[in-house]
Design a protein around this motif. Sequence first.
Motif, PDB file in Angstrom:
ATOM      1  N   ARG A  64       0.828  -1.205   0.000  1.00 44.05           N
ATOM      2  CA  ARG A  64       0.000   0.000   0.000  1.00 44.05           C
ATOM      3  C   ARG A  64       0.862   1.255   0.000  1.00 44.05           C
ATOM      4  O   ARG A  64       0.438   2.308  -0.447  1.00 44.05           O
ATOM      5  CB  ARG A  64      -0.970  -0.011   1.169  1.00 44.05           C
ATOM      6  CG  ARG A  64      -0.306   0.012   2.516  1.00 44.05           C
ATOM      7  CD  ARG A  64      -1.328  -0.136   3.639  1.00 44.05           C
ATOM      8  NE  ARG A  64      -0.679  -0.457   4.890  1.00 44.05           N
ATOM      9  CZ  ARG A  64      -0.169   0.446   5.707  1.00 44.05           C
ATOM     10  NH1 ARG A  64      -0.230   1.718   5.408  1.00 44.05           N
ATOM     11  NH2 ARG A  64       0.425   0.080   6.826  1.00 44.05           N
ATOM     12  N   LYS A  65       2.091   1.133   0.494  1.00 47.62           N
ATOM     13  CA  LYS A  65       2.961   2.302   0.458  1.00 47.62           C
ATOM     14  C   LYS A  65       3.405   2.623  -0.962  1.00 47.62           C
ATOM     15  O   LYS A  65       3.593   3.781  -1.308  1.00 47.62           O
ATOM     16  CB  LYS A  65       4.173   2.095   1.355  1.00 47.62           C
ATOM     17  CG  LYS A  65       3.776   2.070   2.807  1.00 47.62           C
ATOM     18  CD  LYS A  65       4.951   2.170   3.726  1.00 47.62           C
ATOM     19  CE  LYS A  65       4.441   2.206   5.157  1.00 47.62           C
ATOM     20  NZ  LYS A  65       5.515   2.195   6.124  1.00 47.62           N
TER      21      LYS A  65
ATOM     22  N   ARG B 190       0.569   4.437  -2.315  1.00 48.53           N
ATOM     23  CA  ARG B 190       0.597   5.824  -1.834  1.00 48.53           C
ATOM     24  C   ARG B 190       1.610   6.648  -2.635  1.00 48.53           C
ATOM     25  O   ARG B 190       1.301   7.745  -3.089  1.00 48.53           O
ATOM     26  CB  ARG B 190       0.972   5.839  -0.350  1.00 48.53           C
ATOM     27  CG  ARG B 190       1.194   7.224   0.214  1.00 48.53           C
ATOM     28  CD  ARG B 190       2.005   7.173   1.488  1.00 48.53           C
ATOM     29  NE  ARG B 190       3.328   6.624   1.244  1.00 48.53           N
ATOM     30  CZ  ARG B 190       4.202   6.339   2.216  1.00 48.53           C
ATOM     31  NH1 ARG B 190       3.869   6.506   3.470  1.00 48.53           N
ATOM     32  NH2 ARG B 190       5.386   5.867   1.919  1.00 48.53           N
TER      33      ARG B 190
ATOM     34  N   ALA C 255      -9.885   4.002  -0.867  1.00 46.10           N
ATOM     35  CA  ALA C 255     -10.131   4.839   0.312  1.00 46.10           C
ATOM     36  C   ALA C 255      -9.292   6.111   0.285  1.00 46.10           C
ATOM     37  O   ALA C 255      -9.510   7.013   1.082  1.00 46.10           O
ATOM     38  CB  ALA C 255      -9.810   4.046   1.581  1.00 46.10           C
ATOM     39  N   HIS C 256      -8.333   6.183  -0.608  1.00 47.14           N
ATOM     40  CA  HIS C 256      -7.395   7.315  -0.623  1.00 47.14           C
ATOM     41  C   HIS C 256      -8.136   8.621  -0.919  1.00 47.14           C
ATOM     42  O   HIS C 256      -8.871   8.715  -1.899  1.00 47.14           O
ATOM     43  CB  HIS C 256      -6.322   7.060  -1.684  1.00 47.14           C
ATOM     44  CG  HIS C 256      -5.080   7.863  -1.471  1.00 47.14           C
ATOM     45  ND1 HIS C 256      -5.097   9.234  -1.351  1.00 47.14           N
ATOM     46  CD2 HIS C 256      -3.788   7.496  -1.346  1.00 47.14           C
ATOM     47  CE1 HIS C 256      -3.853   9.660  -1.166  1.00 47.14           C
ATOM     48  NE2 HIS C 256      -3.046   8.623  -1.154  1.00 47.14           N
ATOM     49  N   GLN C 257      -7.907   9.596  -0.072  1.00 47.18           N
ATOM     50  CA  GLN C 257      -8.642  10.849  -0.210  1.00 47.18           C
ATOM     51  C   GLN C 257      -8.118  11.736  -1.336  1.00 47.18           C
ATOM     52  O   GLN C 257      -8.720  12.747  -1.669  1.00 47.18           O
ATOM     53  CB  GLN C 257      -8.578  11.623   1.114  1.00 47.18           C
ATOM     54  CG  GLN C 257      -9.125  10.862   2.292  1.00 47.18           C
ATOM     55  CD  GLN C 257     -10.627  10.709   2.219  1.00 47.18           C
ATOM     56  OE1 GLN C 257     -11.370  11.660   2.455  1.00 47.18           O
ATOM     57  NE2 GLN C 257     -11.085   9.524   1.861  1.00 47.18           N
ATOM     58  N   ASP C 258      -6.962  11.387  -1.869  1.00 43.77           N
ATOM     59  CA  ASP C 258      -6.398  12.204  -2.935  1.00 43.77           C
ATOM     60  C   ASP C 258      -6.550  11.529  -4.298  1.00 43.77           C
ATOM     61  O   ASP C 258      -5.871  11.866  -5.243  1.00 43.77           O
ATOM     62  CB  ASP C 258      -4.923  12.496  -2.636  1.00 43.77           C
ATOM     63  CG  ASP C 258      -4.443  13.731  -3.390  1.00 43.77           C
ATOM     64  OD1 ASP C 258      -5.291  14.597  -3.700  1.00 43.77           O
ATOM     65  OD2 ASP C 258      -3.235  13.829  -3.664  1.00 43.77           O
TER      66      ASP C 258
ATOM     67  N   ASN D  51      -9.316  10.820  -7.249  1.00 44.81           N
ATOM     68  CA  ASN D  51     -10.586  11.422  -7.623  1.00 44.81           C
ATOM     69  C   ASN D  51     -11.573  10.463  -8.268  1.00 44.81           C
ATOM     70  O   ASN D  51     -12.761  10.737  -8.322  1.00 44.81           O
ATOM     71  CB  ASN D  51     -10.348  12.587  -8.582  1.00 44.81           C
ATOM     72  CG  ASN D  51      -9.486  13.653  -7.955  1.00 44.81           C
ATOM     73  OD1 ASN D  51      -8.265  13.597  -8.052  1.00 44.81           O
ATOM     74  ND2 ASN D  51     -10.098  14.596  -7.271  1.00 44.81           N
TER      75      ASN D  51
ATOM     76  N   GLU E 280     -16.489   7.613   0.390  1.00 43.03           N
ATOM     77  CA  GLU E 280     -16.038   8.523   1.444  1.00 43.03           C
ATOM     78  C   GLU E 280     -15.737   9.927   0.917  1.00 43.03           C
ATOM     79  O   GLU E 280     -16.151  10.915   1.492  1.00 43.03           O
ATOM     80  CB  GLU E 280     -14.787   7.935   2.108  1.00 43.03           C
ATOM     81  CG  GLU E 280     -14.175   8.802   3.184  1.00 43.03           C
ATOM     82  CD  GLU E 280     -14.798   8.514   4.539  1.00 43.03           C
ATOM     83  OE1 GLU E 280     -14.794   9.421   5.371  1.00 43.03           O
ATOM     84  OE2 GLU E 280     -15.287   7.382   4.757  1.00 43.03           O
ATOM     85  N   ASN E 281     -14.992  10.014  -0.178  1.00 39.40           N
ATOM     86  CA  ASN E 281     -14.724  11.353  -0.722  1.00 39.40           C
ATOM     87  C   ASN E 281     -15.396  11.549  -2.080  1.00 39.40           C
ATOM     88  O   ASN E 281     -14.936  12.334  -2.899  1.00 39.40           O
ATOM     89  CB  ASN E 281     -13.215  11.628  -0.797  1.00 39.40           C
ATOM     90  CG  ASN E 281     -12.536  10.859  -1.905  1.00 39.40           C
ATOM     91  OD1 ASN E 281     -13.021   9.818  -2.319  1.00 39.40           O
ATOM     92  ND2 ASN E 281     -11.420  11.374  -2.385  1.00 39.40           N
TER      93      ASN E 281
END
Lengths: 338, 321
Positions: free
Chosen positions: A96-97, A100, A273-276, A278, A301-302
């Motif tokens: 997951r890193k 990221r 789930a990543h908020q950044d 889109n 979520e976003n």
Amino acid sequence: MSGKPQKAQKPQKPQKSQKPPKGSTQDRHDEQQTGRTGQDRPDRPREERTTAVRLNVFRTYKLFIGGAFPRSESGRVYQVTDTAGDWLANAPRASRKDARDAVVAARKAFPRWSGATAYNRGQILYRVAEMLQGRREQFAAEVAAAEGLPPGTAAARVDAAVDRWVWYAGWSDKVAQIAGAANPVAGPYFNLSTPEPTGVVAVLAPPESSLLGLVSVLAPVIATGNTAVVVAAEPAPLPALSLGEVLATSDVPGGVVNVLSGRTAELAGPLAAHQDVNAIDLTGAGPDPALARELEKAAAENLKRVFRPRAEDWTAGQSTDRLLAFLETKTVWHPMGV
Amino acid sequence: MPQTASAFADVAASDAALRRFLHGLPGVDAVGLQARAAALATRSIKTTAKAYAIDLAISMVDLTTLEGADTAGKVRSLCAKGRVPDPADRSTPRVAAVCVYPDMVPVARQALAGTEIKVASVATAFPSGRAALPVRLADTRDAVAAGADEIDMVIDRGAFLSGRYLQVHDEIRAVKAECARPGGEPDAHLKVIFENGELATYDNIRRASWLAMLAGADFIKTSTGKVAVNATLPGTLLMLEAVRDFHAATGTRVGVKPAGGIRTTKDAIRYLVLVNETLGADWLSPDRFRFGASSLLNDLLMQRQKLSSGRYSGPDYVTVD
């Protein structure tokens, strides 16, 4: 490499006084030290000099993140096999890193890629198709191995992938004409709607079609100016990782496409789930409806745009669905006259 | 500081004595220093320790805006951010201070009224320090009068590099005197900026650290953030070691503030590891250690959100400075 010839001699360990076997490490050392190659050594029969077996340089498949080819941060790999179960290569098993890092790279690349003119983007994507064409043989072999296709069919799939890439490249500067509009309004204004890229898009590539399917989901995302984090098909990631090498040599700015390989279920969760991020294309989660549902929940979520998995025939024609799925509409009011 | 006086009473008696002392400091083993900094940077800080480190780092941030384009509005919004770094999570600690130019001190003072957040002001013709001493002192006086709790001064690097140590020493003394508030209010704390990037050698950083501490600095600070090379791990480690040695010799605790170029949580945690390993837990407090940074806070907040929610956060969920 150097251990191999010695292995054959294992029973009698070479003593110091013993003459080392031909082709051994020590022998090669001699050559280097004297500056002489095997060719001009009179004590060796000519046959032996020329028929030395060359060891292939194996390719270590790497991730493609931010224009670079790192190994997984976790150091993990997994075995990739062909459809018969024979080992093909080790592919990095991204964590997951890595996901990221890929999102960070994609976000960093977004202003420049989305700010480039649509024409320029189209030209760059054409160049990707050119590079892809130039490595047709390699991709045909990889696709054949990955999907268990006869060579002719695999080559046809690669050709279809190149054609599809060209098709989407052409759309780059035409999508505004079909997705945009000059809206009639009751006032002295121009009212213009134009499509804008949504941002960073996570793409789960379809597992059943390693190159054609990948191109079909990736090209429409970046053609409109989005940047992408692609999770390659879990059972057949090699064509996708090779595509990274094509992208790296085609003027596509680093970070516009980032390719991860590994367990789809492991990587998709953090991306969804990543908020950044889109938008997310869940095509690769198609075979696992429970996973797709979880991902869609996480993506809510976003308020990510979600492209749901659906039954697709990758060899059939293409449509603008995917192009239009990852766009926002910007509407501008502009005073008229004066 | 009675002990300081006894231990190093005659060190600053003359230029020659001061030079003898500073050049008598042991030379820095550059390779060893870098290796130690690099080794400590590999420490893995995870889970609860990471959560602690992030909160500690947030509470140590000197939220900084030092631009020619600063406006009162920007300073106010920065102060608001300092008060409530993450509006979505009220358990987030506040920052230590807001660092501005002297003319913005009244604005910051007003915006931070009623909080324990300090107002720090750069002074003495920051960042170059190239102004006559009376001008630099007036700059300081002005900031102190406007209500600054902390003064970040720059040393005269020209004088330092030409070996006029006593001049630098006396100037720090003079600025320190300007930080005093006679009316019973607490004196402004003095942070002395070396601009490590301009000092050229590790030996110079060690000398500057001792020089500033002898002259009465409350904090020593790596850099202005305005030159190519700002805070580095080895440079900061060296300053921390100087602080440790000074404390051992005199009993005086001096703070350290790395500034410039610290942008990520990972960087910040590495600095905290250095502090803990060099000076111990006594220095793990905003009173003794600060980060001069503007973009660091956002990354700390994003990491904090990640820890509490389990999902990666993004720049859309923190304020744009």
